[in-house]
Design an enzyme around this catalytic site. Structure first.
Site, mmCIF file in Angstrom:
data_model
loop_
_atom_site.group_PDB
_atom_site.id
_atom_site.type_symbol
_atom_site.label_atom_id
_atom_site.label_comp_id
_atom_site.label_asym_id
_atom_site.label_seq_id
_atom_site.Cartn_x
_atom_site.Cartn_y
_atom_site.Cartn_z
ATOM 1 N NE ARG A 22 -3.963 -2.242 1.807
ATOM 2 C CZ ARG A 22 -5.030 -2.532 2.524
ATOM 3 N NH1 ARG A 22 -5.321 -1.802 3.585
ATOM 4 N NH2 ARG A 22 -5.813 -3.549 2.196
ATOM 5 C CD GLU B 184 -2.449 3.041 3.678
ATOM 6 O OE1 GLU B 184 -3.671 2.902 3.651
ATOM 7 O OE2 GLU B 184 -1.722 2.568 4.573
ATOM 8 N NE ARG C 188 -3.379 3.938 13.108
ATOM 9 C CZ ARG C 188 -3.137 5.239 13.025
ATOM 10 N NH1 ARG C 188 -2.084 5.744 13.649
ATOM 11 N NH2 ARG C 188 -3.923 6.035 12.334
ATOM 12 C CG HIS C 189 -0.308 3.429 8.711
ATOM 13 N ND1 HIS C 189 -0.711 4.309 9.683
ATOM 14 C CD2 HIS C 189 -1.422 3.123 7.991
ATOM 15 C CE1 HIS C 189 -2.013 4.533 9.566
ATOM 16 N NE2 HIS C 189 -2.465 3.820 8.550
ATOM 17 C CD GLU D 290 -9.493 -1.105 10.215
ATOM 18 O OE1 GLU D 290 -9.168 -1.722 9.186
ATOM 19 O OE2 GLU D 290 -9.889 0.078 10.208
ATOM 20 C CB SER E 106 -11.724 -4.234 7.295
ATOM 21 O OG SER E 106 -11.356 -3.088 8.020
ATOM 22 N NE ARG F 199 -2.725 -1.287 11.255
ATOM 23 C CZ ARG F 199 -3.562 -0.299 10.968
ATOM 24 N NH1 ARG F 199 -4.839 -0.404 11.309
ATOM 25 N NH2 ARG F 199 -3.141 0.780 10.346
#
Length: 438
Positions: free
Chosen positions: A214, A216, A222-223, A361, A364, A412
């Site tokens: 990803r 991002e 946390r990423h 989180e 999902s 995570r």
């Protein structure tokens, strides 16, 4: 063979027997007439005791010349005695220096001299020699084993989907582009579309454990830009509750497996991992907004719950429900991807959920829209072109059963399980906004 036993395998049954151990020099102590050498392997420490009168003179001279982190192999006789720090010692007959370590060391593996995280990650091979870091990665290994075993015990089939793709999985822009010969391509951010296609194949229950990518630009604790995702999809479900029920049992199994098989590692980390209580609480999106409002955090209906909101909810759930793990569900349809099924009687709400762990989180999921025409309309509602998803939509035209699934972030999960401050602690060589090597 330089090693017959790891440190953890030396038991009283071996008292008086000859063994071979190998590892890295942890400490050397010279008391004149007796010299001590402690070597470290992946399971712990072994004490080598060399009284001058009982060992070869050349061996006796060698021990004080050894430096921290030299690689050595020792052959000798096991002696269980209360005088030894660890309850036993090895009286050496032979010591072989397999390799020398340069000085100074890039960091102190004993942990006595603290090192910044960047220094540790730049020298991960040395960082792993610290028992507490080794413990984290042994626990990580256990989590992956527990998860894979649980899938198989519940009738899931492991699949492997492409990581080079032609179109965005969820219509997002956070993709790493690449050239695929004469065409443009991307690294996969999720196996979502492919695992749904498998629901039309008759495999019924599938899972994949694989990296995701990803693009991002977040640089947070946390990423990650490359992470490992535990993905699953199951057919012939009636609602999203079936998926939530399976996911909570999977996570509880992984936690309990670590509790049972990694007691030593948890002790090294000085961490008490509590047994999870099933079922995990379910908190609707509307209820979550109400709780946050009472805490002074206002979120407009329809917007996703941000990081601060997650943190506040996590604290609230611990203080009021003693629940580190809980589900958020019944989200606004506009906040979730096109493939999530809406409630027929209330289309502004969809059958999606998130699993939260200590206010972060970790997963999902939800029930997917399996009806072709409705799915096409939902793709359009998100401003996407159905023609770009033809390879995916084709599977929905020839008998797609109701289905649902989830994606669970492995890093995570482990970070939150151990309540660690940074996700980079649980992956060997992190890829983030600033780090491409080692």
């Amino acid at each position: 063979m330089y090693r017959t036993h790891y440190s953890s395998e030396i038991t009283e049954e071996l008292n008086g027997q000859k063994v071979k151990v190998a590892g890295w020099v942890w400490e050397v102590k010279d008391l004149g007439g007796i010299k001590f050498l402690w070597i470290r392997d992946r399971d712990g420490i072994v004490q080598i005791t060399a009284p001058k009168k009982k060992v070869d003179p050349e061996l006796f001279k060698l021990i004080p010349k050894l430096r921290s982190e030299d690689v050595v192999a020792v052959e000798g006789v096991v002696n269980f005695t209360p005088k030894a720090k660890l309850g036993f010692e090895i009286l050496p007959e032979k010591i072989v220096v397999l390799n020398r370590a340069e000085t100074p060391l890039p960091l102190d593996p004993t942990g006595k001299v603290k090192a910044e995280l960047d220094t540790r990650l730049d020298n991960r091979f040395m960082d792993l020699r610290r028992p507490e870091v080794m413990a984290i990665f042994k626990i990580r290994s256990s989590v992956f084993k527990a998860v894979r075993d649980f899938f198989h015990e519940n009738g899931f089939i492991e699949i492997h989907t492409p990581k080079i793709i032609a179109t965005a999985t969820e219509g997002g822009t956070e993709l790493f582009p690449m050239k695929y010969f004469e065409e443009d391509a991307f690294l996969a951010q999720s196996p979502q579309l492919y695992k749904q296609i498998m629901m039309a194949s008759g495999l019924d229950r599938v899972y994949e454990i694989a990296p995701i990518f990803r693009a991002e630009e977040h640089n947070t604790t946390r990423h990650l830009n490359e992470a490992w995702s535990i993905d699953s999809e199951m057919a012939f479900i009636e609602d999203e509750e079936e998926v939530m029920s399976f996911l909570e049992r999977l996570v509880a199994h992984a936690i309990n497996y670590v509790r049972e098989h990694n007691a030593k590692e948890l002790d090294i980390l000085n961490f008490e991992l509590e047994e999870p209580k099933l079922p995990f609480p379910r908190v609707s999106y509307d209820k979550a907004l109400e709780i946050l409002g009472d805490l002074g955090k206002e979120i407009p209906w329809g917007e996703d719950i941000d990081t601060e909101g997650e943190r506040l909810l996590g604290k609230y759930m611990m203080e009021n429900e003693n629940a580190p793990l809980y589900f958020l569900y019944q989200y606004p349809s506009e906040a979730k991807p096109f493939y999530i099924m809406k409630y027929d009687n209330k289309p502004e709400i969809c059958r999606a959920f998130d699993l939260e762990y200590r206010g972060v989180e970790i997963s999902s999921g939800g029930q997917r829209e399996h009806r072709h025409d409705i799915l096409v309309e939902q793709i359009k509602e998100k401003g996407l072109n159905p023609e770009s998803f033809e390879f995916y939509l084709k599977a929905f035209r020839y008998g797609m059963p109701p289905h649902g699934g989830f994606g669970l972030g492995a890093e995570r999960l482990i970070k939150q399980m151990l309540d660690l401050p940074n996700i980079r602690e649980v992956i060997l060589f992190p890829r983030d906004r600033r780090r491409l090597t080692p």
